[in-house]
Design a protein around this motif. Sequence first.
Motif, PDB file in Angstrom:
ATOM      1  N   THR A  33       2.515  -9.134  -6.306  1.00  0.00           N
ATOM      2  CA  THR A  33       1.126  -8.881  -5.921  1.00  0.00           C
ATOM      3  C   THR A  33       0.981  -7.451  -5.423  1.00  0.00           C
ATOM      4  OG1 THR A  33       1.444  -9.668  -3.663  1.00  0.00           O
ATOM      5  CG2 THR A  33       0.669 -11.287  -5.274  1.00  0.00           C
ATOM      6  N   ILE A  34      -0.221  -6.905  -5.570  1.00  0.00           N
ATOM      7  CA  ILE A  34      -0.547  -5.562  -5.092  1.00  0.00           C
ATOM      8  C   ILE A  34      -1.963  -5.618  -4.526  1.00  0.00           C
ATOM      9  CG2 ILE A  34      -0.888  -3.132  -5.705  1.00  0.00           C
ATOM     10  CD1 ILE A  34       0.947  -3.704  -8.179  1.00  0.00           C
ATOM     11  N   THR A  35      -2.105  -5.271  -3.257  1.00  0.00           N
ATOM     12  CA  THR A  35      -3.410  -5.318  -2.601  1.00  0.00           C
ATOM     13  C   THR A  35      -3.633  -4.025  -1.827  1.00  0.00           C
ATOM     14  OG1 THR A  35      -3.177  -7.706  -2.318  1.00  0.00           O
ATOM     15  CG2 THR A  35      -4.853  -6.623  -0.976  1.00  0.00           C
ATOM     16  N   GLY A  36      -4.836  -3.507  -1.880  1.00  0.00           N
ATOM     17  CA  GLY A  36      -5.213  -2.353  -1.077  1.00  0.00           C
ATOM     18  C   GLY A  36      -6.321  -2.731  -0.108  1.00  0.00           C
ATOM     19  N   LEU A  37      -6.161  -2.356   1.161  1.00  0.00           N
ATOM     20  CA  LEU A  37      -7.170  -2.629   2.181  1.00  0.00           C
ATOM     21  C   LEU A  37      -7.555  -1.330   2.874  1.00  0.00           C
ATOM     22  CD1 LEU A  37      -5.599  -5.783   3.903  1.00  0.00           C
ATOM     23  CD2 LEU A  37      -7.434  -5.738   2.212  1.00  0.00           C
TER      24      LEU A  37
END
Length: 136
Positions: A25-29
């Motif tokens: 998974t890859i998430t940017g916040l």
Amino acid sequence: MTATDQALALARTAATAAEDKIATTITGLDVSGQMPLTDIFVIVSADNERQVGSLVDAVEDALREQHDVKPLRREGAREGRWVLLDFGDIVVHVQHDEEKDFYDLERLWKDCPHLDLGAVGTQQPGGSRGTGDLQP
């Protein structure tokens, strides 16, 4: 307050490096409105400790080669379960899938906007390498 262009460029580079190493998974916040110390959290995961190490190396190499930046701080590398890479403008969390599910940083920071970093992991909708489905 929103993340700076520099932070976005660093986050996209980190995400692409993780995608190239087959992150789960890859998430940017965008945490700039909630945290004065950094603009963006990039959260990536892998299914084993060796892969976590590979992701850490890939992210560090890509940011050094493309932006001439090194981590200000690195924590957790020895255990290989959750490595934190602090680049100042961004913080990259590289987690084992089990740690990612248990600590659920996305839920903890749910008030922060999600960012499109131009990369997705293998177990996310739109993942570039699919979820194991074979095509004839």
